[in-house]
Scaffold this motif. Structure first.
Motif, PDB file in Angstrom:
ATOM      1  N   MET A 185     170.387 -42.373  56.563  1.00 38.00           N
ATOM      2  CA  MET A 185     171.025 -43.437  55.794  1.00 38.00           C
ATOM      3  C   MET A 185     170.229 -43.733  54.530  1.00 38.00           C
ATOM      4  N   PHE A 186     168.925 -43.574  54.601  1.00 35.00           N
ATOM      5  CA  PHE A 186     168.099 -43.669  53.381  1.00 35.00           C
ATOM      6  C   PHE A 186     168.470 -42.542  52.416  1.00 35.00           C
ATOM      7  N   MET A 187     168.622 -41.326  52.949  1.00 35.97           N
ATOM      8  CA  MET A 187     169.017 -40.188  52.113  1.00 35.97           C
ATOM      9  C   MET A 187     170.387 -40.442  51.478  1.00 35.97           C
TER      10      MET A 187
ATOM     11  N   ILE B 181     171.631 -54.820  52.073  1.00 38.16           N
ATOM     12  CA  ILE B 181     171.499 -53.362  51.973  1.00 38.16           C
ATOM     13  C   ILE B 181     170.713 -52.813  53.158  1.00 38.16           C
ATOM     14  N   SER B 182     169.637 -53.521  53.537  1.00 41.08           N
ATOM     15  CA  SER B 182     168.821 -53.101  54.683  1.00 41.08           C
ATOM     16  C   SER B 182     169.632 -53.098  55.971  1.00 41.08           C
ATOM     17  N   LEU B 183     170.460 -54.124  56.143  1.00 42.72           N
ATOM     18  CA  LEU B 183     171.294 -54.224  57.353  1.00 42.72           C
ATOM     19  C   LEU B 183     172.306 -53.090  57.399  1.00 42.72           C
ATOM     20  N   PHE B 184     172.923 -52.782  56.260  1.00 41.74           N
ATOM     21  CA  PHE B 184     173.922 -51.721  56.208  1.00 41.74           C
ATOM     22  C   PHE B 184     173.301 -50.357  56.480  1.00 41.74           C
ATOM     23  N   LEU B 185     172.144 -50.096  55.871  1.00 45.64           N
ATOM     24  CA  LEU B 185     171.521 -48.777  55.989  1.00 45.64           C
ATOM     25  C   LEU B 185     170.844 -48.565  57.336  1.00 45.64           C
ATOM     26  N   PHE B 186     170.076 -49.557  57.780  1.00 46.03           N
ATOM     27  CA  PHE B 186     169.181 -49.355  58.924  1.00 46.03           C
ATOM     28  C   PHE B 186     169.506 -50.201  60.147  1.00 46.03           C
ATOM     29  N   GLY B 187     170.573 -51.014  60.053  1.00 44.59           N
ATOM     30  CA  GLY B 187     170.978 -51.819  61.199  1.00 44.59           C
ATOM     31  C   GLY B 187     170.120 -53.045  61.427  1.00 44.59           C
ATOM     32  N   SER B 188     169.294 -53.407  60.432  1.00 44.48           N
ATOM     33  CA  SER B 188     168.428 -54.581  60.554  1.00 44.48           C
ATOM     34  C   SER B 188     168.041 -55.078  59.158  1.00 44.48           C
ATOM     35  N   GLU B 189     167.882 -56.400  59.027  1.00 40.28           N
ATOM     36  CA  GLU B 189     167.463 -56.983  57.751  1.00 40.28           C
ATOM     37  C   GLU B 189     165.957 -56.876  57.526  1.00 40.28           C
ATOM     38  N   ASN B 190     165.225 -56.440  58.526  1.00 44.46           N
ATOM     39  CA  ASN B 190     163.765 -56.462  58.468  1.00 44.46           C
ATOM     40  C   ASN B 190     163.150 -55.368  57.589  1.00 44.46           C
ATOM     41  N   TYR B 191     163.956 -54.434  57.142  1.00 42.84           N
ATOM     42  CA  TYR B 191     163.398 -53.298  56.388  1.00 42.84           C
ATOM     43  C   TYR B 191     163.684 -53.416  54.890  1.00 42.84           C
TER      44      TYR B 191
ATOM     45  N   LEU C 134     179.113 -41.847  56.566  1.00 44.32           N
ATOM     46  CA  LEU C 134     179.641 -43.200  56.761  1.00 44.32           C
ATOM     47  C   LEU C 134     180.607 -43.252  57.952  1.00 44.32           C
ATOM     48  N   PHE C 135     181.423 -42.235  58.112  1.00 42.46           N
ATOM     49  CA  PHE C 135     182.344 -42.181  59.249  1.00 42.46           C
ATOM     50  C   PHE C 135     181.575 -42.058  60.566  1.00 42.46           C
ATOM     51  N   ILE C 136     180.542 -41.208  60.582  1.00 40.31           N
ATOM     52  CA  ILE C 136     179.725 -41.073  61.795  1.00 40.31           C
ATOM     53  C   ILE C 136     179.025 -42.387  62.104  1.00 40.31           C
ATOM     54  N   ARG C 137     178.514 -43.042  61.068  1.00 42.49           N
ATOM     55  CA  ARG C 137     177.821 -44.329  61.233  1.00 42.49           C
ATOM     56  C   ARG C 137     178.766 -45.377  61.836  1.00 42.49           C
ATOM     57  N   TYR C 138     180.045 -45.350  61.408  1.00 37.37           N
ATOM     58  CA  TYR C 138     181.004 -46.357  61.861  1.00 37.37           C
ATOM     59  C   TYR C 138     181.565 -46.031  63.241  1.00 37.37           C
TER      60      TYR C 138
END
Length: 478
Positions: A43-45, A102-112, A235-239
């Motif tokens: 997701m970073f990539m 953005i952190s929540l969307f990419l990594f599933g958490s706001e902590n990053y 994005l489809f795999i992520r969803y």
């Protein structure tokens, strides 16, 4: 011809070296982190891919287009890079303002969110890297281009190994290592070309700027659509799936990217060469011979990857073994991208960059439709089929529009080869029996060789004629 081959080999050193270092990074990462963690890394990539596709605003393509026509190349460089740099400031502000989202969307958490800061800052380095590499490439400084290409990838690999050895074995460690390694390599590249970086906005060419924008902005629209096309599978795999499926897909994608060795090498060599041939009005048979040759070579690499896929996948940890059934269709990405560089010349030469928007829309529509249909049912494998098919559509659309506005050449052999490779990829995805699939892959290899018998004969005839001319010339000189 000798100088062209020498330059191709020099560009090849960097592309092959960088590709090898990229491949070495895969077992390093997969040894330390699980498929689920690797999925988060992807997701970073994805975020970096989106940034790269839009941050240049098409001015990089406009810079390459004007390079041989504008007399003061350093002024062209400084004028071209100015708008992307100003745009990057806006992008950085926006990313920092919405860091937690953005952190929540990419990594599933706001902590990053700290990683979002680094990604934002890295955009400046990416812009300098892109334009400096373009300048070096268009100057045909092949060896320098290769050395720095390798150095940047080596910097990323070293940082990845060091970070994973001393820090926790999680995706965020890989993210930090990649960004910091990239920055270190880019700083060295910028110091080597410091004379290019003395940029004064007041000294930009006010006449050139609108010309660059006129060519570049239609490109950026197409590029943004294309960037969606590039990331839609993930994005489809992520969803619809989970990070583990995403990790397997990313590992398979990395394996398929081994074909990018040829794609990057060829593109670096071909862009300046094609412009030069067009300017000199070389006969169409030159362009066709190159197109047929590159299709033949990549088709062979495609089949060899399928023949040895069970061996290749051993570079990954056992947790990633199912990636071997995902990557065959992903091989169409570098294959179709490379071949289309030789068949879309009408769009490039006639400056019809707006057609790229239509090409990207067609490819995106195919990708979205197939991903929507296949990913919920087949997961990462379905995404691979959708991606491979979309890149075939990309090649077909690019070729069709180019040949409509330019005299062009026949691509029937390309179409037959693509059909053979599509059948081969389908069989390798379905059949799990090692001996049976090896026999079928060998048959596909023979078919590809038969398709290109005329090309091989033409090449042998050319070499023989060239050899006879050299012998005659030596006799005259004697």
């Amino acid at each position: 011809m000798k100088s062209l081959i020498t330059r191709l080999l020099q560009f090849g050193i960097g592309s092959i070296g960088a590709a090898i270092l990229n491949l070495l990074t895969i077992p390093v990462i997969t040894f330390f982190i699980s498929p689920a963690e690797y999925g988060k890394t992807s997701m970073f990539m994805l975020a970096q891919t989106l940034l790269i596709c839009v941050i240049y605003l098409g001015f990089d393509q406009a810079f390459a287009r004007e390079f041989y026509e504008y007399t003061n190349r350093k002024k062209l460089f400084k004028t071209s890079i100015l708008v992307p740099l100003l745009f990057s400031a806006l992008v950085i502000i926006m990313m920092c303002a919405f860091k937690k989202t953005i952190s929540l969307f990419l990594f599933g958490s706001e902590n990053y969110y700290a990683a979002v800061y680094l990604i934002a800052i890295s955009t400046i380095f990416l812009i300098f890297e892109r334009f400096i590499f373009l300048y070096i490439r268009m100057e045909n400084k092949a060896l320098e281009f290769s050395i720095f290409n390798i150095f940047i990838k080596l910097s990323i690999l070293i940082c990845t190994i060091v970070f994973l050895y001393f820090l926790p074995h999680t995706f965020i460690t890989v993210v930090y290592a990649t960004i910091i390694g990239q920055m270190i390599g880019d700083v060295i590249l910028m110091l080597r070309n410091i004379s290019l970086l003395r940029i004064n906005p007041l000294k930009a060419d006010p006449v050139l700027m609108p010309k660059l924008a006129k060519f570049g902005l239609p490109v950026v629209i197409a590029t943004f659509i294309y960037s969606l096309f590039v990331v839609i599978d993930k994005l489809f795999i992520r969803y619809y799936c989970n990070f583990e499926q995403l990790g397997l897909y990313t590992a398979a994608f990395k394996i398929a990217s081994a074909l990018l060795i040829l794609q990057v090498t060829f593109s670096n060599f071909w862009v300046p060469t094609a412009y030069d041939w067009y300017k000199k009005q070389k006969p169409m048979r030159y362009f066709k011979f190159v197109s047929d040759s590159i299709m033949f070579l990549i088709a062979l690499l495609f089949i060899f990857l399928l023949l040895f896929k069970s061996v290749i996948v051993m570079i990954l940890s056992p947790d990633y073994s199912n990636a071997q059934y995902i990557f065959p269709f992903l091989c169409f990405y570098p294959l179709m991208m490379t071949v289309s560089e030789t068949t879309n010349l009408g769009i490039v030469f006639l400056k019809r960059s707006s057609l790229n928007i239509l090409v990207s829309l067609i490819s995106l529509a195919v990708s979205v439709g197939l991903n929507f249909w296949l990913v919920p049912i087949y997961g990462a494998t379905g995404a691979a089929v959708a991606t491979g098919s979309a890149y075939i559509a990309f090649f077909l659309a690019r070729t069709y529009f180019s040949m409509r506005i330019w005299k062009g050449f026949s691509v029937k052999r390309h179409l037959v080869t693509t059909a053979v490779l599509f059948a081969a990829a389908s069989l390798n995805m379905i059949i799990r029996d090692t001996w049976l699939i090896s026999i079928l892959n060998t048959i596909m290899l023979i078919l590809v060789l038969l398709i290109y018998v005329p090309l091989v004969q033409m090449g042998r005839k050319f070499v023989k004629t060239k050899h006879q001319k050299n012998r005659i010339q030596k006799g005259i000189d004697a």
